[in-house]
Design a protein around this motif. Structure first.
Motif, short mmCIF file in Angstrom:
data_model
loop_
_atom_site.label_atom_id
_atom_site.label_comp_id
_atom_site.label_asym_id
_atom_site.label_seq_id
_atom_site.Cartn_x
_atom_site.Cartn_y
_atom_site.Cartn_z
N ALA A 34 0.82 -1.21 0.00
CA ALA A 34 0.00 0.00 0.00
C ALA A 34 0.86 1.27 0.00
O ALA A 34 0.44 2.30 -0.49
CB ALA A 34 -0.93 0.00 1.20
N ALA A 35 2.07 1.18 0.54
CA ALA A 35 2.96 2.35 0.59
C ALA A 35 3.69 2.57 -0.73
O ALA A 35 4.30 3.61 -0.93
CB ALA A 35 3.98 2.18 1.72
N ILE A 36 3.62 1.63 -1.63
CA ILE A 36 4.36 1.71 -2.89
C ILE A 36 3.40 2.12 -4.00
O ILE A 36 2.36 1.53 -4.18
CB ILE A 36 5.04 0.36 -3.21
N LYS A 37 3.78 3.17 -4.72
CA LYS A 37 2.96 3.66 -5.83
C LYS A 37 3.03 2.68 -7.00
O LYS A 37 4.04 2.04 -7.22
CB LYS A 37 3.47 5.02 -6.29
N PRO A 38 1.96 2.57 -7.79
CA PRO A 38 1.97 1.68 -8.96
C PRO A 38 3.12 2.02 -9.92
O PRO A 38 3.40 3.18 -10.16
CB PRO A 38 0.61 1.96 -9.62
N GLY A 39 3.78 0.99 -10.41
CA GLY A 39 4.89 1.18 -11.34
C GLY A 39 6.22 1.45 -10.67
O GLY A 39 7.24 1.58 -11.34
N THR A 40 6.22 1.56 -9.35
CA THR A 40 7.45 1.84 -8.62
C THR A 40 8.01 0.56 -7.99
O THR A 40 7.35 -0.47 -7.98
CB THR A 40 7.22 2.88 -7.51
N SER A 63 9.46 4.43 -1.98
CA SER A 63 9.49 3.77 -3.27
C SER A 63 10.06 4.72 -4.31
O SER A 63 10.14 5.93 -4.08
CB SER A 63 8.09 3.30 -3.68
N MET A 64 10.49 4.14 -5.42
CA MET A 64 11.06 4.94 -6.51
C MET A 64 10.57 4.41 -7.84
O MET A 64 10.30 3.22 -7.98
CB MET A 64 12.58 4.93 -6.46
N MET A 65 10.49 5.30 -8.80
CA MET A 65 10.14 4.93 -10.16
C MET A 65 11.45 4.66 -10.90
O MET A 65 12.35 5.48 -10.86
CB MET A 65 9.40 6.08 -10.84
N PRO A 66 11.60 3.51 -11.53
CA PRO A 66 12.81 3.26 -12.31
C PRO A 66 12.98 4.37 -13.36
O PRO A 66 12.04 4.69 -14.09
CB PRO A 66 12.55 1.90 -12.96
N PRO A 67 14.15 5.00 -13.44
CA PRO A 67 14.32 6.15 -14.33
C PRO A 67 14.14 5.84 -15.80
O PRO A 67 13.73 6.71 -16.56
CB PRO A 67 15.74 6.64 -14.03
N ASP A 68 14.40 4.62 -16.24
CA ASP A 68 14.18 4.30 -17.65
C ASP A 68 12.68 4.31 -17.98
O ASP A 68 12.30 4.54 -19.12
CB ASP A 68 14.81 2.95 -18.01
N ILE A 73 14.54 10.70 -12.21
CA ILE A 73 14.85 9.98 -10.98
C ILE A 73 13.82 10.47 -9.96
O ILE A 73 13.87 11.61 -9.53
CB ILE A 73 16.29 10.26 -10.51
N VAL A 74 12.85 9.61 -9.61
CA VAL A 74 11.73 10.04 -8.78
C VAL A 74 11.62 9.16 -7.55
O VAL A 74 11.55 7.94 -7.65
CB VAL A 74 10.40 9.98 -9.57
N GLY A 75 11.60 9.81 -6.39
CA GLY A 75 11.39 9.13 -5.12
C GLY A 75 10.08 9.58 -4.50
O GLY A 75 9.73 10.77 -4.56
N TYR A 76 9.34 8.63 -3.90
CA TYR A 76 8.04 8.91 -3.30
C TYR A 76 8.07 8.59 -1.81
O TYR A 76 8.64 7.59 -1.39
CB TYR A 76 6.95 8.03 -3.91
N TYR A 77 7.41 9.44 -1.04
CA TYR A 77 7.10 9.14 0.35
C TYR A 77 5.68 9.65 0.59
O TYR A 77 5.43 10.85 0.48
CB TYR A 77 8.08 9.81 1.31
N LYS A 78 4.77 8.76 0.88
CA LYS A 78 3.34 9.07 1.01
C LYS A 78 2.91 9.83 -0.24
O LYS A 78 3.04 9.33 -1.33
CB LYS A 78 3.06 9.81 2.31
N ASN A 79 2.37 11.06 -0.09
CA ASN A 79 1.93 11.84 -1.24
C ASN A 79 3.00 12.81 -1.73
O ASN A 79 2.75 13.58 -2.65
CB ASN A 79 0.65 12.61 -0.90
N ASP A 80 4.15 12.82 -1.11
CA ASP A 80 5.24 13.71 -1.50
C ASP A 80 6.15 13.01 -2.50
O ASP A 80 6.27 11.78 -2.48
CB ASP A 80 6.12 14.08 -0.29
N TYR A 81 6.78 13.78 -3.36
CA TYR A 81 7.80 13.21 -4.20
C TYR A 81 8.82 14.25 -4.62
O TYR A 81 8.56 15.45 -4.63
CB TYR A 81 7.23 12.47 -5.41
#
Length: 163
Positions: A34-40, A63-68, A73-81
């Protein structure tokens, strides 16, 4: 009859152990998912990771989105990124990328601000066959309140996809 009583006794013990306040692995996995955004992918100490200080407070990506996939380069924490520019050609040790309106960062905090006027830098500090690491800092200004937010002591690690 003794066998039935023994089976019921063991079943009762197992049931009470399963309903204790201890977190079971399935529940824990559901909480993590639940803490991980889809695709991350989950941020870990040895894999994808991003952390920084936002106005002096620690911020650690869950969680992070793979940069490719994201082109950033995107990092997420709750609703912040936090989103940083990314190009495979920039992944060279010592490369400094100046953050500006032309080479912007993304900052989304749960405060209703649209952040503009970025200033700062990203520096690539390590690259090997498996990963790239860097450090970053920047400031942004809230377009509504003109309040400045400072991102300091930023660090990221991304895993490199081999072609």
């Amino acid at each position: 009859m003794k066998q039935i009583i023994s089976i019921l006794f063991i079943a009762a013990i197992l049931y009470s152990c399963g309903n204790s306040n201890q977190s079971n692995p399935v529940e824990r996995a559901t909480q993590i998912k639940a803490a991980i955004k889809p695709g991350t992918v989950a941020a870990t100490a040895s894999g994808y990771t991003m952390n920084a200080k936002i106005n002096g407070s620690n911020w650690v990506a869950s969680s992070m989105m793979p940069p490719d996939a994201a082109g950033r380069i995107v990092g997420y924490y709750k609703n912040d990124y936090i989103g940083l520019s990314y190009s495979k050609t920039d992944m060279v040790v010592g490369k400094k990328i100046i953050i500006s309106d032309d080479n912007a960062v993304d900052l989304m905090l749960n405060d209703g601000c649209l952040y503009i006027n970025p200033k700062g830098a990203i520096e690539i500090t390590k690259v090997d066959d498996n990963a790239a690491e860097g450090k970053f800092f920047f400031t942004n200004v809230c377009n509504n309140t003109k309040k400045e937010v400072k991102i300091t002591d930023g660090f990221f690690r991304i895993l490199l996809i081999k072609n």
